[in-house]
Design an enzyme around this catalytic site. Structure first.
Site, PDB file in Angstrom:
ATOM      1  CE1 TYR A 152      -4.508  -0.875  -0.078  1.00  0.00           C
ATOM      2  CE2 TYR A 152      -3.424  -2.904   0.597  1.00  0.00           C
ATOM      3  CZ  TYR A 152      -4.527  -2.245   0.078  1.00  0.00           C
ATOM      4  OH  TYR A 152      -5.651  -2.954  -0.281  1.00  0.00           O
TER       5      TYR A 152
ATOM      6  CD  GLU B 150      -6.918  -5.840   0.593  1.00  0.00           C
ATOM      7  OE1 GLU B 150      -5.689  -5.689   0.765  1.00  0.00           O
ATOM      8  OE2 GLU B 150      -7.599  -5.058  -0.119  1.00  0.00           O
TER       9      GLU B 150
HETATM   10  C1  HEM Z   1      -6.330   2.504  -1.497  1.00  0.00           C
HETATM   11  C2  HEM Z   1      -5.665   1.768  -2.367  1.00  0.00           C
HETATM   12  C3  HEM Z   1      -6.289   0.962  -3.470  1.00  0.00           C
HETATM   13  C4  HEM Z   1      -7.467   1.137  -4.138  1.00  0.00           C
HETATM   14  C5  HEM Z   1      -8.515   2.212  -3.925  1.00  0.00           C
HETATM   15  C6  HEM Z   1      -7.573   0.082  -5.110  1.00  0.00           C
HETATM   16  C7  HEM Z   1      -8.644  -0.076  -5.967  1.00  0.00           C
HETATM   17  C8  HEM Z   1      -8.818  -1.141  -6.805  1.00  0.00           C
HETATM   18  C9  HEM Z   1      -9.991  -1.389  -7.604  1.00  0.00           C
HETATM   19  C10 HEM Z   1     -11.228  -0.501  -7.654  1.00  0.00           C
HETATM   20  C11 HEM Z   1      -9.790  -2.534  -8.288  1.00  0.00           C
HETATM   21  C12 HEM Z   1     -10.765  -3.204  -9.257  1.00  0.00           C
HETATM   22  C13 HEM Z   1     -11.618  -4.167  -8.456  1.00  0.00           C
HETATM   23  C14 HEM Z   1     -12.647  -4.866  -9.308  1.00  0.00           C
HETATM   24  O1  HEM Z   1     -12.343  -5.901  -9.861  1.00  0.00           O
HETATM   25  O2  HEM Z   1     -13.751  -4.353  -9.417  1.00  0.00           O
HETATM   26  C15 HEM Z   1      -8.477  -3.024  -7.926  1.00  0.00           C
HETATM   27  C16 HEM Z   1      -7.894  -4.153  -8.442  1.00  0.00           C
HETATM   28  C17 HEM Z   1      -6.560  -4.436  -8.281  1.00  0.00           C
HETATM   29  N1  HEM Z   1      -5.681  -3.861  -7.402  1.00  0.00           N
HETATM   30 FE1  HEM Z   1      -6.093  -2.349  -6.162  1.00  0.00          FE
HETATM   31  N2  HEM Z   1      -6.451  -0.699  -5.042  1.00  0.00           N
HETATM   32  C18 HEM Z   1      -5.640  -0.198  -4.059  1.00  0.00           C
HETATM   33  C19 HEM Z   1      -4.426  -0.709  -3.661  1.00  0.00           C
HETATM   34  C20 HEM Z   1      -3.751  -1.703  -4.318  1.00  0.00           C
HETATM   35  C21 HEM Z   1      -2.421  -2.164  -3.975  1.00  0.00           C
HETATM   36  C22 HEM Z   1      -1.578  -1.667  -2.803  1.00  0.00           C
HETATM   37  C23 HEM Z   1      -2.088  -3.106  -4.895  1.00  0.00           C
HETATM   38  C24 HEM Z   1      -0.786  -3.877  -4.978  1.00  0.00           C
HETATM   39  C25 HEM Z   1       0.269  -3.401  -5.562  1.00  0.00           C
HETATM   40  C26 HEM Z   1      -3.227  -3.268  -5.795  1.00  0.00           C
HETATM   41  C27 HEM Z   1      -3.296  -4.143  -6.858  1.00  0.00           C
HETATM   42  C28 HEM Z   1      -4.452  -4.417  -7.567  1.00  0.00           C
HETATM   43  C29 HEM Z   1      -4.514  -5.415  -8.617  1.00  0.00           C
HETATM   44  C30 HEM Z   1      -3.348  -6.254  -9.125  1.00  0.00           C
HETATM   45  C31 HEM Z   1      -5.840  -5.420  -9.057  1.00  0.00           C
HETATM   46  C32 HEM Z   1      -6.442  -6.286 -10.173  1.00  0.00           C
HETATM   47  C33 HEM Z   1      -6.039  -5.650 -11.459  1.00  0.00           C
HETATM   48  C34 HEM Z   1      -6.832  -6.120 -12.603  1.00  0.00           C
HETATM   49  O3  HEM Z   1      -7.468  -7.183 -12.533  1.00  0.00           O
HETATM   50  O4  HEM Z   1      -6.765  -5.411 -13.597  1.00  0.00           O
HETATM   51  N3  HEM Z   1      -4.201  -2.391  -5.411  1.00  0.00           N
HETATM   52  N4  HEM Z   1      -7.914  -2.171  -7.009  1.00  0.00           N
END
Ligand code: HEM
Ligand SMILES: Cc1cc2nc3c(=O)[nH]c(=O)nc-3n(C[C@H](O)[C@H](O)[C@H](O)COP(=O)(O)OP(=O)(O)OC[C@H]3O[C@@H](n4cnc5c(N)ncnc54)[C@H](O)[C@@H]3O)c2cc1C
Length: 403
Positions: A98, A140
């Site tokens: 994060y 998580e």
């Molecule tokens: C406050 C921080 C974060 C927010 C608001 C956020 C938001 C989101 C959202 C909205 C999604 C799409 C969910 C869906 O399938 O509807 C997502 C997917 C994902 N997030 Fe986060 N995220 C955050 C932090 C992180 C962190 C720290 C990581 C790790 C490096 C990460 C990695 C991913 C990955 C790999 C996906 C799936 C990507 C994909 O399938 O294209 N996220 N996140």
């Protein structure tokens, strides 16, 4: 709660951040992947290429800021946070990642908005980011604890392919057992697993989610994968193509534990399952589960497909109907000519689904899964017919939600 000072600053800068949301997240990903190329292995390159994931992250942060400062028209945040947390957990996202995302996101805001970004503005958006991050990290951590995942998000386990079945021209099922011979975890109908594969050449690891399409409690898991073909010059799907062409019986795949917040069975009352195309996978797990746990439950299955021959797993329906005493089936095939299926009592119509003709039992829990325009059409039709919003659940096979 956002502090008073930060709330005022966020309110004042929200329009600028909103207006440049996509540029900010585009810049953010570029910066982050330059500094941490290892993260390319956990992000979905297909979504990166189409811009879908950029839009999802930008939308989440901006909408949360809006919510914290009294806007967003009272959007309930619980379901949104649950969806993100389940997706993150299936990818093994850790609390230590994060700060990396936060640092590059805020730096990108500074780069795109330039001098308007004073230290007060940075501090205010940092507060928004961490309020959201803490909510997700806490959710998580609970999910990892529930799934028995050790600290550090070590979600991956090797599973051996013991059967590969071609269901239709475009869909293949894989039956999987743990390669270590250990126990097969249970799951709730509607849950999915992440599958990680190592693509050829310099394309690295890619991860995708697949709903479990077999019976919860069985001695194996099953996923059913549709081959995604690139349209209008776009490339074919990376992981679905790899699974179809390169993975054979005896090979192993890395799978996460089951996650996913959307139940495909709801409570004990009447159930309406509405699916289209490969969106049938959660419904098939629901039917298999109910056939062995609640055979008298009233269930209606509505499924839309291009043709009978394109309808994966439909050969299982007659057997399920024998065991599920109150299962009625309504099928819409665009090409109804090849609709015959021995032993199945079903109403079969030609053409596209007409939401006005979907049989709705009062009080039913509704589960939708299929392409977004299909789900939006059906959901709109059901809402107009008086089905309460909170009784309609839906699963999107990509990033994001319906509205
Ligand atoms: C406050 C921080 C974060 C927010 C608001 C956020 C938001 C989101 C959202 C909205 C999604 C799409 C969910 C869906 O399938 O509807 C997502 C997917 C994902 N997030 Fe986060 N995220 C955050 C932090 C992180 C962190 C720290 C990581 C790790 C490096 C990460 C990695 C991913 C990955 C790999 C996906 C799936 C990507 C994909 O399938 O294209 N996220 N996140
Ligand atoms: C919760 C959940 C459950 C799911 N369950 C199932 C399931 O049960 N069965 C199933 O088959 N699928 C399921 N999916 C979908 C699955 O996760 C994958 O998204 C799907 O298999 C496609 O992945 P891919 O790697 O083959 O395609 P990708 O390579 O990710 O490509 C996706 C799309 O992006 C386009 N694209 C890629 N690169 C570019 C580019 N450079 N320019 C333009 N367009 C581009 C491709 O043409 C394609 O249309 C589920 C998804 C989720 C989120």
């Amino acid at each position: 709660m956002l502090s008073e000072t930060s709330a005022a600053v966020v309110r004042a800068t929200l329009p600028a951040v909103q207006a440049h949301g996509e540029a900010i997240t585009g810049r953010f990903y570029q910066r982050m992947f330059d500094a941490h190329p290892e993260l390319l292995d956990i992000f979905n390159r297909g979504n990166q290429a189409t811009g879908q994931q950029k839009a999802a992250l930008a939308a989440a942060v901006v909408a949360y800021a809006d919510h914290l400062t009294g806007g967003a028209g009272g959007v309930p945040w619980g379901p949104i946070l649950d969806r993100i947390a389940h997706k993150h957990a299936s990818l093994g996202i850790t609390a230590t990642q994060y700060p990396i995302v936060g640092r590059h996101l805020l730096a990108a805001v500074g780069e795109v908005l330039g001098e308007a970004v004073t230290p007060e503005v940075v501090a205010a958006w940092d507060e928004v980011y961490w309020l959201l991050a803490c909510e997700l990290i806490a959710r998580e951590a609970r999910l990892y604890a529930g799934a028995g995942v050790p600290e550090g998000g070590a979600v991956w386990r090797e599973w051996r392919v013991v059967e590969k079945v071609r269901e239709t021209t475009d869909a293949v099922s894989f039956t999987l057992v743990p390669a270590d011979g250990g126990p097969v975890p249970g799951f709730a109908p509607g849950q999915y697993v992440s599958v990680a594969v190592d693509l050829d050449g310099d394309r690295g690891q890619q991860i995708r989610q697949y709903s479990l399409s077999g019976r919860p409690g069985a001695a194996h898991w099953r996923i059913t994968v549709k081959r995604v073909r690139g349209l209008d010059g776009a490339p074919d799907g990376m992981v679905s193509g790899f699974l179809h062409d390169r993975v054979a019986v005896g090979d192993t795949l890395r799978l996460s534990p089951p996650f996913g917040e959307i139940s495909a069975i709801g409570d004990d009352g009447p159930l309406l399952l509405v699916s289209a195309g490969i969106g049938l996978t959660p419904a098939m797990a629901a039917l298999a589960h109910l056939a062995s746990t609640a055979p008298e439950r009233p269930v209606t299955l509505v499924h839309a497909d291009r043709a009978g021959a394109a309808h994966a797993l439909r050969h299982e329906l007659p057997g399920l109907q024998e065991r599920l005493l109150n299962l009625s089936v309504r099928l819409w095939y665009e090409n109804a000519a090849d609709a015959e299926l021995t032993g199945l009592k079903a109403e079969i119509a030609g053409g596209l689904v007409d939401p006005a003709l979907i049989p709705v039992t009062p009080g039913a829990y509704v589960h939708l899964c299929g392409p977004v325009p299909f789900m939006a059409l059906v959901r709109g039709g059901l809402l107009r017919r008086g089905v309460p919003d909170e009784r309609i659940a839906y699963e999107v096979f990509g990033p994001g939600m319906l509205n």
